[in-house]
Each structure stands twice: as C-alpha cells, then as structure tokens.
Design a protein around this motif. Structure first.
Motif, PDB file in Angstrom:
ATOM      1  N   LYS A   1     -69.316 -91.123  40.484  1.00 47.87           N
ATOM      2  CA  LYS A   1     -69.835 -92.244  39.481  1.00 47.87           C
ATOM      3  C   LYS A   1     -71.198 -92.516  40.457  1.00 47.87           C
ATOM      4  CE  LYS A   1     -68.651 -96.306  36.699  1.00 47.87           C
ATOM      5  NZ  LYS A   1     -68.080 -95.117  35.600  1.00 47.87           N
ATOM      6  N   THR A   2     -71.274 -92.657  41.655  1.00 46.80           N
ATOM      7  CA  THR A   2     -72.300 -93.077  42.360  1.00 46.80           C
ATOM      8  C   THR A   2     -73.465 -91.712  42.174  1.00 46.80           C
ATOM      9  OG1 THR A   2     -71.427 -94.341  43.795  1.00 46.80           O
ATOM     10  CG2 THR A   2     -73.598 -93.509  44.325  1.00 46.80           C
ATOM     11  N   LEU A   3     -73.143 -90.519  42.292  1.00 47.59           N
ATOM     12  CA  LEU A   3     -73.534 -89.235  42.249  1.00 47.59           C
ATOM     13  C   LEU A   3     -74.199 -89.456  40.743  1.00 47.59           C
ATOM     14  CD1 LEU A   3     -71.553 -86.790  44.050  1.00 47.59           C
ATOM     15  CD2 LEU A   3     -73.868 -87.919  44.885  1.00 47.59           C
ATOM     16  N   THR A   4     -73.350 -89.564  39.708  1.00 43.63           N
ATOM     17  CA  THR A   4     -74.029 -89.484  38.464  1.00 43.63           C
ATOM     18  C   THR A   4     -75.274 -90.538  37.930  1.00 43.63           C
ATOM     19  OG1 THR A   4     -71.873 -88.740  37.751  1.00 43.63           O
ATOM     20  CG2 THR A   4     -73.058 -89.859  35.966  1.00 43.63           C
ATOM     21  N   ILE A   5     -74.938 -91.788  38.623  1.00 46.80           N
ATOM     22  CA  ILE A   5     -76.005 -92.608  38.300  1.00 46.80           C
ATOM     23  C   ILE A   5     -77.350 -92.364  39.081  1.00 46.80           C
ATOM     24  CG2 ILE A   5     -76.634 -95.103  38.658  1.00 46.80           C
ATOM     25  CD1 ILE A   5     -73.660 -95.788  38.244  1.00 46.80           C
ATOM     26  N   ILE A   6     -77.187 -91.876  40.341  1.00 42.77           N
ATOM     27  CA  ILE A   6     -78.344 -91.782  40.955  1.00 42.77           C
ATOM     28  C   ILE A   6     -78.869 -90.490  41.016  1.00 42.77           C
ATOM     29  CG2 ILE A   6     -77.812 -93.734  42.550  1.00 42.77           C
ATOM     30  CD1 ILE A   6     -77.285 -91.679  44.766  1.00 42.77           C
ATOM     31  N   GLY A   7     -78.141 -89.438  40.409  1.00 42.07           N
ATOM     32  CA  GLY A   7     -78.144 -88.043  40.241  1.00 42.07           C
ATOM     33  C   GLY A   7     -79.582 -87.538  39.434  1.00 42.07           C
TER      34      GLY A   7
ATOM     35  N   GLY B   1     -78.843 -85.529  37.041  1.00 39.34           N
ATOM     36  CA  GLY B   1     -78.276 -85.230  35.549  1.00 39.34           C
ATOM     37  C   GLY B   1     -77.617 -84.007  35.461  1.00 39.34           C
ATOM     38  N   LYS B   2     -77.644 -83.227  36.432  1.00 45.56           N
ATOM     39  CA  LYS B   2     -76.847 -82.030  36.253  1.00 45.56           C
ATOM     40  C   LYS B   2     -75.547 -82.042  36.778  1.00 45.56           C
ATOM     41  CE  LYS B   2     -80.992 -78.972  36.661  1.00 45.56           C
ATOM     42  NZ  LYS B   2     -81.857 -78.103  37.522  1.00 45.56           N
ATOM     43  N   PRO B   3     -74.445 -81.927  35.986  1.00 45.35           N
ATOM     44  CA  PRO B   3     -73.039 -81.919  36.318  1.00 45.35           C
ATOM     45  C   PRO B   3     -72.511 -81.178  37.388  1.00 45.35           C
ATOM     46  CG  PRO B   3     -73.020 -82.013  33.926  1.00 45.35           C
ATOM     47  CD  PRO B   3     -74.658 -81.500  34.477  1.00 45.35           C
ATOM     48  N   GLU B   4     -73.203 -79.975  37.650  1.00 47.90           N
ATOM     49  CA  GLU B   4     -72.848 -78.989  38.395  1.00 47.90           C
ATOM     50  C   GLU B   4     -73.254 -79.520  39.692  1.00 47.90           C
ATOM     51  OE1 GLU B   4     -76.634 -77.199  36.468  1.00 47.90           O
ATOM     52  OE2 GLU B   4     -74.791 -78.573  36.000  1.00 47.90           O
ATOM     53  N   ASP B   5     -74.499 -79.951  39.953  1.00 48.07           N
ATOM     54  CA  ASP B   5     -75.093 -80.617  41.278  1.00 48.07           C
ATOM     55  C   ASP B   5     -73.944 -81.506  41.589  1.00 48.07           C
ATOM     56  OD1 ASP B   5     -77.002 -78.624  41.201  1.00 48.07           O
ATOM     57  OD2 ASP B   5     -78.384 -79.949  40.312  1.00 48.07           O
ATOM     58  N   GLU B   6     -73.744 -82.487  40.783  1.00 42.69           N
ATOM     59  CA  GLU B   6     -73.031 -83.609  41.138  1.00 42.69           C
ATOM     60  C   GLU B   6     -71.355 -83.077  41.752  1.00 42.69           C
ATOM     61  OE1 GLU B   6     -73.081 -85.620  37.560  1.00 42.69           O
ATOM     62  OE2 GLU B   6     -75.285 -86.113  37.789  1.00 42.69           O
ATOM     63  N   LEU B   7     -70.903 -82.054  41.024  1.00 36.82           N
ATOM     64  CA  LEU B   7     -69.514 -81.508  41.493  1.00 36.82           C
ATOM     65  C   LEU B   7     -70.140 -80.831  42.852  1.00 36.82           C
ATOM     66  CD1 LEU B   7     -67.983 -80.002  38.577  1.00 36.82           C
ATOM     67  CD2 LEU B   7     -67.628 -82.247  39.529  1.00 36.82           C
ATOM     68  N   ASN B   8     -71.061 -80.235  43.111  1.00 31.66           N
ATOM     69  CA  ASN B   8     -71.296 -79.781  44.613  1.00 31.66           C
ATOM     70  C   ASN B   8     -71.366 -80.765  45.604  1.00 31.66           C
ATOM     71  OD1 ASN B   8     -71.728 -76.919  43.262  1.00 31.66           O
ATOM     72  ND2 ASN B   8     -73.746 -77.171  43.125  1.00 31.66           N
TER      73      ASN B   8
ATOM     74  N   PHE C   1     -61.038 -77.252  47.365  1.00 30.03           N
ATOM     75  CA  PHE C   1     -60.724 -75.966  47.841  1.00 30.03           C
ATOM     76  C   PHE C   1     -61.556 -75.105  48.914  1.00 30.03           C
ATOM     77  CE2 PHE C   1     -57.375 -74.171  44.548  1.00 30.03           C
ATOM     78  CZ  PHE C   1     -56.590 -75.093  44.800  1.00 30.03           C
ATOM     79  N   ILE C   2     -62.801 -75.198  48.497  1.00 29.87           N
ATOM     80  CA  ILE C   2     -63.887 -74.543  49.276  1.00 29.87           C
ATOM     81  C   ILE C   2     -64.923 -75.340  49.542  1.00 29.87           C
ATOM     82  CG2 ILE C   2     -65.348 -72.529  49.348  1.00 29.87           C
ATOM     83  CD1 ILE C   2     -63.591 -71.190  47.294  1.00 29.87           C
ATOM     84  N   GLU C   3     -65.360 -75.352  50.755  1.00 30.41           N
ATOM     85  CA  GLU C   3     -66.209 -76.541  51.345  1.00 30.41           C
ATOM     86  C   GLU C   3     -67.809 -76.329  50.613  1.00 30.41           C
ATOM     87  OE1 GLU C   3     -67.781 -78.749  55.140  1.00 30.41           O
ATOM     88  OE2 GLU C   3     -66.682 -76.831  55.711  1.00 30.41           O
ATOM     89  N   ASP C   4     -68.395 -75.222  50.743  1.00 34.85           N
ATOM     90  CA  ASP C   4     -69.659 -75.055  50.167  1.00 34.85           C
ATOM     91  C   ASP C   4     -69.497 -74.174  48.709  1.00 34.85           C
ATOM     92  OD1 ASP C   4     -70.842 -76.421  52.343  1.00 34.85           O
ATOM     93  OD2 ASP C   4     -70.585 -74.509  53.380  1.00 34.85           O
ATOM     94  N   TYR C   5     -68.755 -74.362  48.007  1.00 30.32           N
ATOM     95  CA  TYR C   5     -68.684 -73.881  46.892  1.00 30.32           C
ATOM     96  C   TYR C   5     -69.614 -74.305  45.673  1.00 30.32           C
ATOM     97  CZ  TYR C   5     -66.666 -71.763  42.455  1.00 30.32           C
ATOM     98  OH  TYR C   5     -66.344 -71.055  41.284  1.00 30.32           O
ATOM     99  N   LYS C   6     -70.354 -73.299  45.181  1.00 28.27           N
ATOM    100  CA  LYS C   6     -71.359 -73.632  44.003  1.00 28.27           C
ATOM    101  C   LYS C   6     -70.779 -73.488  42.710  1.00 28.27           C
ATOM    102  CE  LYS C   6     -74.390 -73.653  47.458  1.00 28.27           C
ATOM    103  NZ  LYS C   6     -75.222 -75.084  47.776  1.00 28.27           N
ATOM    104  N   TYR C   7     -70.885 -74.735  42.046  1.00 23.75           N
ATOM    105  CA  TYR C   7     -70.267 -74.924  40.804  1.00 23.75           C
ATOM    106  C   TYR C   7     -71.251 -74.345  39.729  1.00 23.75           C
ATOM    107  CZ  TYR C   7     -66.261 -77.278  42.801  1.00 23.75           C
ATOM    108  OH  TYR C   7     -65.079 -77.406  43.429  1.00 23.75           O
ATOM    109  N   LYS C   8     -70.759 -74.072  38.513  1.00 26.59           N
ATOM    110  CA  LYS C   8     -71.598 -73.214  37.588  1.00 26.59           C
ATOM    111  C   LYS C   8     -71.783 -74.466  36.315  1.00 26.59           C
ATOM    112  CE  LYS C   8     -69.759 -68.729  38.289  1.00 26.59           C
ATOM    113  NZ  LYS C   8     -68.907 -69.180  39.542  1.00 26.59           N
ATOM    114  N   SER C   9     -72.689 -74.115  35.852  1.00 29.17           N
ATOM    115  CA  SER C   9     -73.024 -75.166  34.371  1.00 29.17           C
ATOM    116  C   SER C   9     -72.928 -74.469  33.125  1.00 29.17           C
ATOM    117  CB  SER C   9     -74.735 -75.172  34.578  1.00 29.17           C
ATOM    118  OG  SER C   9     -75.474 -74.356  34.422  1.00 29.17           O
ATOM    119  N   GLY C  10     -72.649 -75.255  32.103  1.00 30.94           N
ATOM    120  CA  GLY C  10     -72.538 -74.793  30.873  1.00 30.94           C
ATOM    121  C   GLY C  10     -72.980 -75.515  29.829  1.00 30.94           C
ATOM    122  N   GLN C  11     -73.403 -75.391  28.711  1.00 34.65           N
ATOM    123  CA  GLN C  11     -73.975 -76.129  27.752  1.00 34.65           C
ATOM    124  C   GLN C  11     -73.520 -75.731  26.299  1.00 34.65           C
ATOM    125  OE1 GLN C  11     -77.989 -75.599  28.973  1.00 34.65           O
ATOM    126  NE2 GLN C  11     -78.443 -75.315  26.859  1.00 34.65           N
ATOM    127  N   LEU C  12     -73.551 -76.657  25.242  1.00 34.03           N
ATOM    128  CA  LEU C  12     -73.383 -76.406  23.979  1.00 34.03           C
ATOM    129  C   LEU C  12     -73.688 -77.471  23.068  1.00 34.03           C
ATOM    130  CD1 LEU C  12     -70.529 -78.119  22.418  1.00 34.03           C
ATOM    131  CD2 LEU C  12     -69.557 -76.899  24.511  1.00 34.03           C
TER     132      LEU C  12
END
Length: 492
Positions: free
Chosen positions: A328-334, A336-343, A405-416
């Motif tokens: 929630k903190t990352l979402t508010i101050i981030g 706006g990219k969901p994948e970056d916030e998951l990273n 699961f994996i410490e430095d995993y890079k999450y992907k993005s999707g949009q519709l």
C-alpha cells in the motif's frame, strides 16, 4: 507274767511294726509277717499300692497337662508374634497411605509435568528406598527419558511415526517397554522392574526401578504400585491442562489474527472511477490467508489487489499485514506501475520469509481516463473478463512467481482496455477449487458460465449469483479453503 516281760514283748513288737512301716515306705514288701499283724499289714499294703497307683496316674496326667500347656504357650507365642508383625505391617500401610495421600495432593496440585516427576521420584526414594529409578514419557511418537536417579547412565529412547502409534495395542507397548528395559546395566543380584504409566487406556510412558532381588517387601511393592497410579493420574492431568493452555493460546492467537484480518479487509466501495464494485470474503477457519485491498489514488485512478498468503493463523495474518502495508505504501508513493511495486515488495520482504512462506498476488491499477487496467501477477490466478462488445469470456494474465520465491525476480506487466458493460472477476483458488461431497471441483468453467448468464446484471447481483452457485454446488461438503472474490462492472 511280770511287768518286765510284758514291756520287752511290747517293745519288740513296736520295733517290728516300725521296721515294717519303714520297709513299706521304701517300697519293700516283707514276707515274714507276724500273724497278729498279717491282716493289718496286707490292708495297709493294699492301700499303699492303691495310693501309689493313683499318684502315678496323677503324675502322668500332670505330664500330659504340662505338654498341653507348653503347646498352648507356643501357639500363643506364635500368634502374638504374628499379631505383632501384622500390627507392624498395618502401621506401615497406614503410614504409607498417609504419605501417599500427601504425595497425591502435592502431585495433583501441580500442573507442570517436570515438577510432578520430581515430586514422585523423590517420594519413591523416601518411601521404598529403591536403588535406581528411570522414568520415560511418550512425546509425539517418541519414548523420551525424563528423569533418572540413583546412578543410571542409560537413557536410550525409541521412536515411531504417529501412524504406527495409532495402530499399537497394549501388547505392543509392553514389548517396547520390555525391550527398552534390556538396555539397563544390572548385576546378577539385581532386577529391573517395569511399571507402565497409563490412564483409561491412554499410554503415558513407563517407570523402571532397579533393586536387589531379595530386598523389596510386599509393602514396598504395594507402595510402588500405588505411586504408579498416582503419577499416571497426575501426569495425565498435567498434560490435559497443558493441551488446554495450548488451545487457549491458539484461540487467543486466532482472535488476534482475525482482528488483524478484519482491520485489513477494506470497507465496501459501491462505485468508483466509472466502475461498480462488489466483493466477498469468507475464511474457511477462524482466520484466512486471503485478502483483497483497494487504494484510491485520486479521482481518476485506483488500485485493486487480491492475494493469497501461505499458511494459516497468526503467522499468515502477520505476513498478510506486512505484505499489505508495504504494498500500500509503495502504491501510494510509487510511479504507478504494478510490476515495479511487486519488484520492490519482493525485495523488501524476501529476507524475512522462511522457505514455507510466500504470497500469491494479482496487483492492478485502473486509469479512468484511459479506460485501461494495468496489472502484474505474482503466481496468482488469472482474471476472468466478460466482453460486452464481443459477448465472449476471456482470461488475462502474465506469468510471475509468488512473492518470496526468488529474491531479485523481475515481474512482468500486462494491460487491457475496458468498455461499458464489461465484467471483471478477481478471485482466489478457493472459488474454482471449491469441492462438493463427491470431491469434485467447482472449476473455472462454472464461473465463466455464471458470468455469461448474468452479464446484464449489476456487480453485486453477479457476486450473489456466483456465491449462490458455489454454496449450492458444495452442499454439505465442508469449506476447505478461503472463498474470496471481487467483481467489477464498467458502467461508464
């Protein structure tokens, strides 16, 4: 006849009579008896013989009576000794019963197994004076030595799986105790005595006593057996109390966890950014591992997240709270990219997670002016969408591993793009994997059909149709997993 002659005759007769009497007294019979004394002499002799016979008979009777008196005295002496021994044994029994009563009160008033063991072991040494003692208790399939006293060095243990233990009969336990007793070192004059500890068929453990073969008395064995009963009851009571404390602690933990979860689940939002929103959450137990969250960023955008945390209870609740707060903190101050916030979320909490802790999560942001839903997925279920313009059901997803699961995993993005009349369903696997009494899965196809059949209805009506269908499908089957889902409908 002159007086002198008469005197001499009388004197002679008198001497004769005296001699005869003396002979009779000495047991001699005379054969030469004057005629004038013959009759009197024989009468006297007969009386003497008669008296002698009576005296001899009386003597024999006295001898017999003496023997009877001696036998009676000996019998009374034996009885007296037996009574004295019985009285001594009774006094010891009374003393032991008094001591047992005191020990029982002391042991039963203690609710910690370790203290009970110390009380009973000390009591054995005081009351019976045994040489060596060793006590074992069962713990999760393992027979563990809890106390030794008297120089015993052997503390071997045996272990079985809980499935094996469930099938054990009394004879199996007896064999285990007998086999274990062979590990104690004893000399040729000693014996190992085995006393199982059990209460109403519940096997608690075993008590071993090593003593000289000829030392223990009947009283000692009685005392030992009585103490075995007391220690069994006391230990069983302590274990029951311990289990109650554990259940109470778990109940308190669940209450704390449930409170945390209630605080985490957001208040309902009916409409926002041109969308109708309806949600449902029902944990399978007191506390669940699912959660969903909304974050209103501004009039044009908001964030929607649904997640499933591994485990149950307080650990899951704290992980859920931790993950939600950070995201929630990352979402508010981030940016706006969901994948970056998951990273960022994954990097922050990964070091604090154990191997069995993780979070599956579908994280998204909707921009009203773009009519676009941006999303990223961390090992969660795909979202299901009904397209109003094509009258079709679609699944949308991007691949990604669970958080942790994996410490430095890079999450992907999707949009519709979303259009008026579209339905979007976020859900956890408690929906599609709900089972009925035949152990069949509700499945994703049922969810698609419900959305298609109710495409004209509002978000809350679609939610109710899904819920009703799942409950009807489950019937009397127990809910095994949390049931969580969120329905969006585009109304502008």
């Amino acid at each position: 006849m002159s007086f002198g002659i008469l005197y001499r005759i009388k004197k002679k007769n008198a001497n004769l009579i005296i001699n005869l009497l003396r002979e009779l007294r000495n047991g001699k019979e005379s054969e030469k008896i004057p005629k004038f004394l013959f009759e009197e002499y024989n009468q006297t002799l007969d009386k003497i013989k008669e008296q002698k016979t009576k005296i001899e008979k009386s003597t024999e009777e006295l001898k017999e009576y003496k023997k009877e008196l001696e036998l009676t005295y000996n019998a009374l002496l034996i009885k007296s000794t037996q009574l004295e021994n019985s009285n001594h044994m009774l006094e010891r029994k009374i003393e032991n019963l008094s001591n047992l009563n005191s020990i029982s009160r002391a042991a039963l008033s203690v609710l910690k197994v370790e203290k009970i063991i110390n009380i009973i072991i000390d009591a054995y040494f005081v009351l019976t004076g045994v040489k060596r003692i060793s006590l074992y208790l069962w713990e999760n399939g393992t027979l563990i030595n809890k106390k030794r006293k008297g120089g015993i060095k052997f503390d071997g243990e045996v272990s079985f799986s809980m499935n094996e233990i469930k099938n054990f009969a009394r004879k199996d336990y007896q064999k285990i105790y007998a086999d274990l007793s062979k590990g104690f070192y004893v000399n040729s004059e000693e014996i190992v005595m085995t006393y199982p500890l059990n209460v109403k068929g519940k096997e608690l453990g075993v008590f071993y006593i090593i003593e000289d073969k000829n030392k223990l008395s009947y009283i000692d064995e009685e005392t030992i057996s009585a103490l075995v009963i007391q220690i069994s009851i006391a230990i069983n009571n302590a274990q029951i109390y311990r289990d109650l404390l554990i259940k109470e602690r778990i109940s308190q933990e669940l209450e704390v966890a449930a409170k945390i979860q209630r605080q985490i689940i957001p208040k309902d939002i009916d409409k926002i950014c041109g969308l109708e929103i309806a949600n449902y959450f029902e944990p399978a137990k007191e506390i669940g591992g699912d959660y969903y969250d909304y974050t209103i960023l501004d009039d044009n955008s908001f964030s929607l997240t649904i997640a499933d945390v591994s485990g149950k209870g307080v650990p899951a609740a704290f992980l859920l709270a931790l993950g939600r707060s950070i995201l929630k903190t990352l979402t508010i101050i981030g940016d706006g990219k969901p994948e970056d916030e998951l990273n960022k979320l994954n990097r922050i909490i990964f070091p604090d997670l154990s191997e069995d802790m993780f979070i599956t999560m579908f994280h998204s942001k909707y921009l009203r002016d773009e009519r676009t839903l941006y999303y990223s997925n961390a090992g969660h279920n795909p979202i299901i969408i009904y397209r109003a313009n094509t009258d079709e059901i679609e699944l949308h997803n991007v691949k990604g591993v669970a958080i942790g699961f994996i410490e430095d995993y890079k999450y992907k993005s999707g949009q519709l793009k979303l259009y008026k009349g579209d339905l979007v369903l976020f859900y956890t696997d408690g929906l599609t994997e709900a089972t009925n009494v035949e152990n069949k899965l509700f499945g994703i196809e049922n969810v698609k059909n419900i959305m298609n059949k109710n495409k004209e209805k509002s978000a809350i009506e679609v939610k109710n149709e899904i819920l009703q269908s799942v409950k009807s499908f489950q019937g009397d089957a127990e809910q095994e997993d949390d049931l969580t889902f969120v329905v969006l409908k585009v109304i502008e």
